[in-house]
Design a protein around this motif. Structure first.
Motif, PDB file in Angstrom:
ATOM      1  N   ALA A 168      37.341  45.222  48.192  1.00  0.00           N
ATOM      2  CA  ALA A 168      36.426  46.315  47.839  1.00  0.00           C
ATOM      3  C   ALA A 168      36.405  46.530  46.325  1.00  0.00           C
ATOM      4  N   ALA A 169      37.595  46.565  45.687  1.00  0.00           N
ATOM      5  CA  ALA A 169      37.652  46.858  44.242  1.00  0.00           C
ATOM      6  C   ALA A 169      36.937  45.777  43.442  1.00  0.00           C
ATOM      7  N   LYS A 170      37.094  44.528  43.835  1.00  0.00           N
ATOM      8  CA  LYS A 170      36.498  43.402  43.098  1.00  0.00           C
ATOM      9  C   LYS A 170      35.065  43.118  43.522  1.00  0.00           C
ATOM     10  N   GLN A 171      34.643  43.690  44.648  1.00  0.00           N
ATOM     11  CA  GLN A 171      33.374  43.316  45.288  1.00  0.00           C
ATOM     12  C   GLN A 171      33.366  41.809  45.565  1.00  0.00           C
ATOM     13  N   ALA A 193      41.916  39.646  38.343  1.00  0.00           N
ATOM     14  CA  ALA A 193      41.696  41.095  38.319  1.00  0.00           C
ATOM     15  C   ALA A 193      40.413  41.461  37.574  1.00  0.00           C
ATOM     16  N   ASN A 194      39.306  40.847  38.004  1.00  0.00           N
ATOM     17  CA  ASN A 194      37.994  41.137  37.415  1.00  0.00           C
ATOM     18  C   ASN A 194      37.038  41.515  38.537  1.00  0.00           C
ATOM     19  N   LEU A 195      35.846  42.000  38.172  1.00  0.00           N
ATOM     20  CA  LEU A 195      34.796  42.127  39.190  1.00  0.00           C
ATOM     21  C   LEU A 195      34.367  40.719  39.560  1.00  0.00           C
ATOM     22  N   SER A 196      34.120  40.495  40.832  1.00  0.00           N
ATOM     23  CA  SER A 196      33.772  39.165  41.308  1.00  0.00           C
ATOM     24  C   SER A 196      32.603  38.610  40.498  1.00  0.00           C
ATOM     25  N   GLY A 197      32.763  37.366  40.030  1.00  0.00           N
ATOM     26  CA  GLY A 197      31.673  36.723  39.294  1.00  0.00           C
ATOM     27  C   GLY A 197      31.742  36.878  37.795  1.00  0.00           C
ATOM     28  N   SER A 198      32.480  37.880  37.282  1.00  0.00           N
ATOM     29  CA  SER A 198      32.528  38.046  35.827  1.00  0.00           C
ATOM     30  C   SER A 198      33.696  37.232  35.269  1.00  0.00           C
ATOM     31  N   ARG A 211      39.042  51.922  39.779  1.00  0.00           N
ATOM     32  CA  ARG A 211      38.944  51.225  41.075  1.00  0.00           C
ATOM     33  C   ARG A 211      40.303  50.747  41.577  1.00  0.00           C
ATOM     34  N   ILE A 212      41.334  50.771  40.686  1.00  0.00           N
ATOM     35  CA  ILE A 212      42.672  50.298  41.066  1.00  0.00           C
ATOM     36  C   ILE A 212      43.711  51.335  40.627  1.00  0.00           C
ATOM     37  N   ASP A 213      44.920  51.236  41.188  1.00  0.00           N
ATOM     38  CA  ASP A 213      45.932  52.254  40.896  1.00  0.00           C
ATOM     39  C   ASP A 213      46.555  52.089  39.513  1.00  0.00           C
ATOM     40  N   ALA A 214      46.799  50.823  39.115  1.00  0.00           N
ATOM     41  CA  ALA A 214      47.500  50.629  37.844  1.00  0.00           C
ATOM     42  C   ALA A 214      47.294  49.226  37.310  1.00  0.00           C
ATOM     43  N   VAL A 215      47.513  49.096  35.995  1.00  0.00           N
ATOM     44  CA  VAL A 215      47.608  47.769  35.394  1.00  0.00           C
ATOM     45  C   VAL A 215      48.926  47.704  34.644  1.00  0.00           C
ATOM     46  N   LEU A 216      49.653  46.614  34.856  1.00  0.00           N
ATOM     47  CA  LEU A 216      50.898  46.354  34.132  1.00  0.00           C
ATOM     48  C   LEU A 216      50.493  45.571  32.880  1.00  0.00           C
ATOM     49  N   ASP A 217      50.631  46.204  31.731  1.00  0.00           N
ATOM     50  CA  ASP A 217      50.137  45.582  30.495  1.00  0.00           C
ATOM     51  C   ASP A 217      51.225  44.719  29.874  1.00  0.00           C
TER      52      ASP A 217
END
Ligand code: AMP
Ligand code: MG
Length: 360
Positions: free
Chosen positions: A62-65, A152-157, A173-179
């Motif tokens: 869902a988050a990535k479509q 961890a991108n939108l699908s296709g980008s 769209r997501i809970d967290a990113v580990l940088d």
């Protein structure tokens, strides 16, 4: 610990050594609770969820479509975990694991019934990888779970190679990113299927054809020489989708003797039609044609250094997309070593390809 947030997505800063341990623990706790965490790997940032939790894995799609028929790669830390998810392994799996894991190689293997169908898009096989990035390994060990993680991108980008790229696509769209800073390889893992009578490359990547041949010899089949236009059922579901593409159309001028001339002719044609091209070029081309500096420009390393070009590719595509251009003109590379992965991504991103015997 307090973390910065963007639209409700926590930014877990693991670049600061004083905070890295807490950032990894927080990220692991979110995964264990069924949340979504983007994390750095040596290839690109992955969007992780507990691979055995079907509700969590549904959230990735869902988050990535992402189309639901495109299965995910499951990230692990040991061969023992690989055996827990698969049926009897062929000898090639052990040879490749020994030589290339942890690292940018994904193996497609026959699966057992442990993982839910959503993770593997209903296939009887599962794609697995032990990544080499220290933060990815630390997170997987702390979570103590198999973690499904596509890019961890939108699908296709274009795939994300920094936490900023992840946030540009998925904040809120997501809970967290580990940088963990930027990714050292910059293109996705090599995918090798061990399902058939011979090992087959489904996607070129950081572990090159030449490196794989060093272990498997001439047995290895390369199924990636296509241009991405599958009609029937492709061997990897991901092969049939347009991928890695910026918003602006991308025109690719392939390597060859008349590459510079083809590039200039294309630019003149675009200018005559009132278009604003942005360029993705090597240092050598720019040195030979300094007039090209007048255009919005990203330099993709030296022609002799395809590894650096691979590392910089997705960031450069995103920057060009953020500048006022209506078409991106990219220079092609020779197809050897990681240049194969680079050209595979550029071709899949391209709307038009100008080849040596093509339209010049
Ligand atoms: P991504 O995680 O977005 O980099 O994409 C993973 C790639 O691995 C896609 O091209 C998938 O189609 C491919 N893949 C994942 N699982 C399998 C599988 N079981 N069989 C074949 N290809 C797979
Ligand atoms: Mg992807």
């Amino acid at each position: 610990m307090e973390w910065q947030e963007l639209k409700g997505t926590k930014i877990l800063d693991a670049q600061d050594p004083d905070r890295a341990g807490a950032a990894v623990r927080e990220a692991a706790a979110i995964l264990r609770e069924g949340g979504l965490v983007a994390f750095p790997t040596e290839t690109v940032y992955g969007l992780g969820a507990a691979a055995g939790n079907s509700a969590a894995v549904h959230k990735i799609f869902a988050a990535k479509q992402r189309p639901p028929d495109n299965p995910l790669i499951v990230h692990l830390t040991s061969m023992e975990q690989v055996r827990e998810l698969t049926l009897a392994l062929p000898p090639a799996a052990y040879l490749l694991a020994e030589r290339f894991w942890p690292g940018p190689l994904t193996l497609v293997l026959p699966k057992n019934a442990t993982l839910p169908a959503v993770t593997t898009a209903g296939l009887p096989s599962v794609a697995v990888r032990i990544p080499a990035h220290p933060l990815a390994l630390a997170l997987l060990k702390e979570a103590a779970l198999p973690v499904a993680a596509p890019s961890a991108n939108l699908s296709g980008s274009p795939s994300p190679t920094t936490a900023a790229h992840v946030l540009a696509d998925l904040a809120g769209r997501i809970d967290a990113v580990l940088d963990g800073g930027s990714c050292p390889v910059g293109v996705e893992s090599t995918v090798v299927s061990l399902l058939g009578p011979k090992p087959a490359i489904l996607r070129p990547g950081g572990v090159t054809l030449e490196m794989l041949r060093g272990v498997l010899g001439e047995e290895l089949v390369d199924l990636t020489a296509d241009r991405g236009d599958f009609t029937g059922t492709p061997p990897a579901p991901g092969m049939k989708y347009r991928h890695y593409a910026p918003r602006a159309p991308l025109y690719l001028v392939e390597a060859g003797r008349k590459q510079g001339k083809r590039l200039e002719a294309l630019l003149q044609d675009l200018l005559a039609r009132g278009k604003r091209p942005g360029l993705l070029l090597t240092r050598e081309t720019l040195q030979a044609r300094p007039g090209l500096k007048a255009f919005p420009l990203e330099i993709l390393a030296s022609r002799r250094d395809p590894a650096a070009a691979a590392r910089e590719l997705y960031g450069a595509l995103r920057r060009l997309d953020d500048s006022p251009v209506d078409v991106i003109v990219a220079e092609g590379f020779k197809e050897r070593q990681i240049g194969r992965a680079l050209m595979n991504r550029l071709r899949k991103a391209a709307d038009l390809i100008f080849a040596e015997n093509g339209r010049d």
